[in-house]
Design an enzyme around this catalytic site. Structure first.
Site, mmCIF file in Angstrom:
data_model
loop_
_atom_site.group_PDB
_atom_site.id
_atom_site.type_symbol
_atom_site.label_atom_id
_atom_site.label_comp_id
_atom_site.label_asym_id
_atom_site.label_seq_id
_atom_site.Cartn_x
_atom_site.Cartn_y
_atom_site.Cartn_z
ATOM 1 N N LYS A 52 0.841 -1.206 0.000
ATOM 2 C CA LYS A 52 0.000 0.000 0.000
ATOM 3 C C LYS A 52 0.877 1.257 0.000
ATOM 4 C CE LYS A 52 -3.801 -2.457 2.183
ATOM 5 N NZ LYS A 52 -4.451 -2.922 3.400
ATOM 6 N N GLN A 96 -4.872 -2.115 9.785
ATOM 7 C CA GLN A 96 -4.712 -3.417 9.134
ATOM 8 C C GLN A 96 -5.210 -4.536 10.051
ATOM 9 O OE1 GLN A 96 -3.709 -3.671 5.946
ATOM 10 N NE2 GLN A 96 -3.815 -5.894 5.929
ATOM 11 N N ASP A 119 -11.332 1.907 3.950
ATOM 12 C CA ASP A 119 -11.568 0.459 3.862
ATOM 13 C C ASP A 119 -13.062 0.150 3.678
ATOM 14 O OD1 ASP A 119 -9.391 -1.296 3.944
ATOM 15 O OD2 ASP A 119 -9.133 -1.066 6.115
#
Ligand code: GUN
Length: 293
Positions: A52, A96, A119
């Site tokens: 990312k 994460q 997200d």
């Protein structure tokens, strides 16, 4: 059979994002910024977060990774979420997953400000997606929709079978394919571990989306002639013929199935790169929405 080359399309989309960032900079404004919060030493999570960071730098976004030890308290992580929520330089951030077992993932995700939740995991964004309102759609299903759209694959009135009901992929995927949109307007069947006659149901699908996380699960007998097959899985299996000792495979037995399909995603190089660019697209959206305010 035509390959749905996610890697090539992701490159095209990254170039488009790059051009938008160049425009933003030439207007004298700051670039979009994405922050990733990484807790502990989970191998795959470190790889994903590294990827990312690389993606951000390639398109000209600012990015930062905040790393915490496995032992960090939930309270300390919450303080970080609150700081990122309030930082006007941060357009979007992700925590994460998986988090260590002493933390409540849901409590953390719900603390993220929905307009920074790139997200798309916050209940407000999940609800907006279900209602067809503007919010953030999780990266994997968003990337798959983009892959279908840019290949002009006709989904209207088709039977779409989704294998898996995770909140990250299966559930949002089923919602999106059933939406009154293009791609969309499918008759959707969501299947899972308790589904009876899974093979028989899959064998009727015009569009089959495998997101169950079991290597090579979808065999030839589960795929109708001419079906579109989207493979979300990615697993390492032992392969002594490779220098690395392993190879990556999806949830679909590609060799067995490919010749029956009209379109199929390869693994690697199919859904994975599209997921990565979808996160960049969400971050760019977050940036524009913040600029409008
Ligand atoms: N872990 C595996 N996939 C994801 C993802 O898309 N977002 C976050 N935050 N964690 C993940």
């Amino acid at each position: 059979m035509q390959l749905l080359d996610g890697k090539a399309l992701a490159g095209t989309i990254r170039n488009e994002i790059c051009a938008e960032v160049a425009q933003i900079i030439s207007n004298g404004q700051r670039p979009p910024k994405l922050v990733a919060v990484l807790v502990g030493n989970d191998g795959p999570s470190q790889t994903y977060v590294g990827a990312k960071e690389k993606d951000c730098s390639e398109v000209g976004f600012d990015s930062e990774v905040l790393r915490f030890s496995e032992e960090v308290s939930e309270a300390e992580l919450m303080d970080t979420v609150e700081r990122l929520n309030g930082d006007p330089q941060v357009d979007g951030f992700i925590v994460q997953l998986p988090l260590p077992s002493h933390m409540n993932d849901q409590r953390i995700l719900e603390a993220i400000r929905p307009d920074k939740d790139v997200d798309g995991f916050h209940p407000e964004n999940v609800g907006k997606m279900a209602l067809g309102l503007e919010g953030f759609v999780p990266a994997t299903p968003a990337g798959i929709v983009e892959l279908l759209k840019r290949h002009a694959i006709d989904t209207e009135g088709k039977l779409c079978v989704v294998i898996g009901r995770s909140s990250i992929v299966g559930m949002p995927m089923a919602l999106l394919m059933g939406k009154n949109a293009q791609p969309g307007n499918c008759t959707v069947v969501q299947t899972h571990s308790r589904t009876k006659d899974l093979k028989g149901i899959c064998a009727q699908a015009d569009i089959l989306i495998a997101a169950l996380g079991r290597p090579c699960f979808v065999g030839e007998e589960m795929v109708k002639d001419g079906a579109v097959v989207i493979d979300v899985g990615i697993s390492r299996i032992e392969d002594t013929s490779r220098k690395s000792g392993f190879r990556l495979v999806g949830d679909v037995d590609f060799e067995a199935v490919a010749n029956k399909c009209s379109y199929i995603t390869p693994v690697p190089g199919g859904v994975g790169p599209m997921t990565r660019t979808a996160l960049l697209q969400n971050t760019l959206q977050a940036y524009y929405r913040h600029q409008e305010k």
